[in-house]
Scaffold this active site. Structure first.
Site, PDB file in Angstrom:
ATOM      1  N   ASP A 178     -34.524   0.152   5.012  1.00 29.34           N
ATOM      2  CA  ASP A 178     -33.936   1.473   5.244  1.00 29.34           C
ATOM      3  C   ASP A 178     -34.984   2.520   5.609  1.00 29.34           C
ATOM      4  O   ASP A 178     -35.973   2.715   4.887  1.00 29.34           O
ATOM      5  CB  ASP A 178     -33.185   1.925   3.987  1.00 29.34           C
ATOM      6  CG  ASP A 178     -32.385   3.193   4.233  1.00 29.34           C
ATOM      7  OD1 ASP A 178     -31.531   3.182   5.130  1.00 29.34           O
ATOM      8  OD2 ASP A 178     -32.640   4.197   3.545  1.00 29.34           O
ATOM      9  N   ARG A 215       1.199  11.577  21.832  1.00 32.17           N
ATOM     10  CA  ARG A 215      -0.011  12.073  21.170  1.00 32.17           C
ATOM     11  C   ARG A 215      -0.642  11.024  20.256  1.00 32.17           C
ATOM     12  O   ARG A 215      -1.867  10.914  20.201  1.00 32.17           O
ATOM     13  CB  ARG A 215       0.318  13.350  20.383  1.00 32.17           C
ATOM     14  CG  ARG A 215      -0.854  13.989  19.647  1.00 32.17           C
ATOM     15  CD  ARG A 215      -2.124  14.077  20.473  1.00 32.17           C
ATOM     16  NE  ARG A 215      -1.934  14.684  21.777  1.00 32.17           N
ATOM     17  CZ  ARG A 215      -2.815  14.583  22.778  1.00 32.17           C
ATOM     18  NH1 ARG A 215      -3.923  13.869  22.613  1.00 32.17           N
ATOM     19  NH2 ARG A 215      -2.572  15.159  23.931  1.00 32.17           N
ATOM     20  N   LYS A 264     -27.362  -0.040  -2.905  1.00 27.86           N
ATOM     21  CA  LYS A 264     -28.098   1.005  -2.185  1.00 27.86           C
ATOM     22  C   LYS A 264     -29.076   1.697  -3.138  1.00 27.86           C
ATOM     23  O   LYS A 264     -29.129   1.393  -4.329  1.00 27.86           O
ATOM     24  CB  LYS A 264     -27.098   2.004  -1.598  1.00 27.86           C
ATOM     25  CG  LYS A 264     -26.076   1.377  -0.662  1.00 27.86           C
ATOM     26  CD  LYS A 264     -26.591   1.277   0.740  1.00 27.86           C
ATOM     27  CE  LYS A 264     -26.669   2.639   1.376  1.00 27.86           C
ATOM     28  NZ  LYS A 264     -26.796   2.583   2.831  1.00 27.86           N
ATOM     29  N   LYS A 303     -19.093   4.549   7.353  1.00 27.60           N
ATOM     30  CA  LYS A 303     -19.069   5.972   7.712  1.00 27.60           C
ATOM     31  C   LYS A 303     -17.969   6.190   8.749  1.00 27.60           C
ATOM     32  O   LYS A 303     -18.215   6.421   9.927  1.00 27.60           O
ATOM     33  CB  LYS A 303     -20.430   6.415   8.233  1.00 27.60           C
ATOM     34  CG  LYS A 303     -21.534   6.306   7.179  1.00 27.60           C
ATOM     35  CD  LYS A 303     -22.896   6.643   7.747  1.00 27.60           C
ATOM     36  CE  LYS A 303     -23.979   6.474   6.697  1.00 27.60           C
ATOM     37  NZ  LYS A 303     -25.334   6.723   7.237  1.00 27.60           N
ATOM     38  N   GLU A 310     -30.844  -2.706  -0.634  1.00 26.00           N
ATOM     39  CA  GLU A 310     -31.632  -1.786   0.177  1.00 26.00           C
ATOM     40  C   GLU A 310     -33.067  -1.714  -0.341  1.00 26.00           C
ATOM     41  O   GLU A 310     -33.309  -1.674  -1.550  1.00 26.00           O
ATOM     42  CB  GLU A 310     -30.997  -0.391   0.137  1.00 26.00           C
ATOM     43  CG  GLU A 310     -31.762   0.663   0.919  1.00 26.00           C
ATOM     44  CD  GLU A 310     -31.091   2.023   0.839  1.00 26.00           C
ATOM     45  OE1 GLU A 310     -31.760   2.992   0.473  1.00 26.00           O
ATOM     46  OE2 GLU A 310     -29.872   2.094   1.145  1.00 26.00           O
TER      47      GLU A 310
END
Length: 292
Positions: free
Chosen positions: A223, A101, A168, A136, A201
């Site tokens: 962005d 697994r 950011k 992410k 950004e």
């Protein structure tokens, strides 16, 4: 392997993974399978895509049982189709069952990521833009997800918060604006004696101009801009800094984004919106002999 994949990082991952999955013991296998039973199993590919994680699978098998014999029939990054066999593992049947697994969980997800990466890369191959991943990722699985992006032909962005400065929108807002954020960052890096790249950004052409007026960065992120605005931004920047497009980019718009002239395109969906590849481990007819 990538530079973030090393013996220590793999060891920690495997220890945690086996502790999570086996705990005090694989009671099903211990109860049903004779301790010395030998066997073999094929890794069966059940859909088309890009295979990833074969080298990792070999590492997993050998970590649990060094006596397992693993024969790879394919290489990471190869295109595959349903019916292909990725590897053959032979040895104690109990060891094969206990590792099955973990091997499949890793390979299915890694192959899904590598497949998606190649698909998007192929769409922009006629441009100079490079495809990047993001942070992410799945907690405690980032190392393997970024490895899969690299296998699929993408480039890894920063690995974590410690290896690059990325200012950011929230950082900028809390800092009091673009100029203050950049100047504070330089003061911090000087105080700490750090040499890290700085990316910032921007959300409009006005913000791009403010970065140009302030200076002191390495990469300007564009962005959630439409491709036409990105093209204008690229012309404004005029090669002074690298450019990265980000925000809501997928197969429907990545070509027009790449054709705007940006250097990099970051796509979070490479790691957080992929479908795992269908792969299974199939036991061959059991061996009549047992291990000594």
């Amino acid at each position: 392997m990538q530079d973030y994949i090393n013996q220590e990082s793999l060891q920690k991952f495997l220890q945690a993974s086996f502790l999570e999955d086996i705990g005090e013991g694989d009671h099903t296998t211990l109860a049903a399978v004779p301790a010395g039973q030998l066997g073999s199993a094929n890794l069966l590919i059940k859909e088309a895509g890009v295979i990833a994680g074969l080298e990792l699978a070999k590492t997993i098998f050998h970590y649990h049982d060094p006596d397992l014999q693993v024969r790879l029939f394919l290489k990471d990054g190869q295109s595959v189709k349903a019916g292909d066999i990725g590897l053959l593992v032979s040895g104690k049947a109990a060891s094969i069952l206990t590792t099955e697994r973990l091997v499949l969980n890793c390979m299915q997800r890694m192959s899904g990521i590598a497949t998606k990466t190649k698909e998007l890369n192929d769409l922009i191959a006629h441009t100079g833009a490079k495809l990047l991943d993001t942070r992410k990722t799945t907690p405690n699985f980032r190392m393997l997800e970024k490895w899969a992006v690299a296998i699929g032909g993408g480039k890894n962005h920063r690995f974590a918060l410690y290896d690059m400065i990325m200012l950011k929108d929230n950082h900028i807002d809390f800092a009091g604006g673009i100029s203050k954020a950049i100047k504070s960052t330089h003061a911090y890096l000087k105080k700490k004696g750090l040499h890290l790249k700085i990316e910032i950004e921007t959300r409009s052409l006005e913000e791009v101009q403010e970065v140009l007026d302030t200076g002191g960065v390495d990469i300007i992120m564009l962005d959630n801009m439409d491709p036409q605005t990105m093209e204008k931004a690229v012309k404004m920047i005029a090669g002074q800094y690298d450019t990265e497009a980000s925000g809501g980019i997928d197969e429907t718009n990545i070509v027009s984004v790449a054709e705007s002239g940006v250097d990099y395109i970051s796509v979070g969906a490479l790691t957080h919106q992929v479908k795992s590849m269908d792969i299974s481990l199939k036991a061959l007819r059991k061996h009549p002999q047992t291990a000594s």
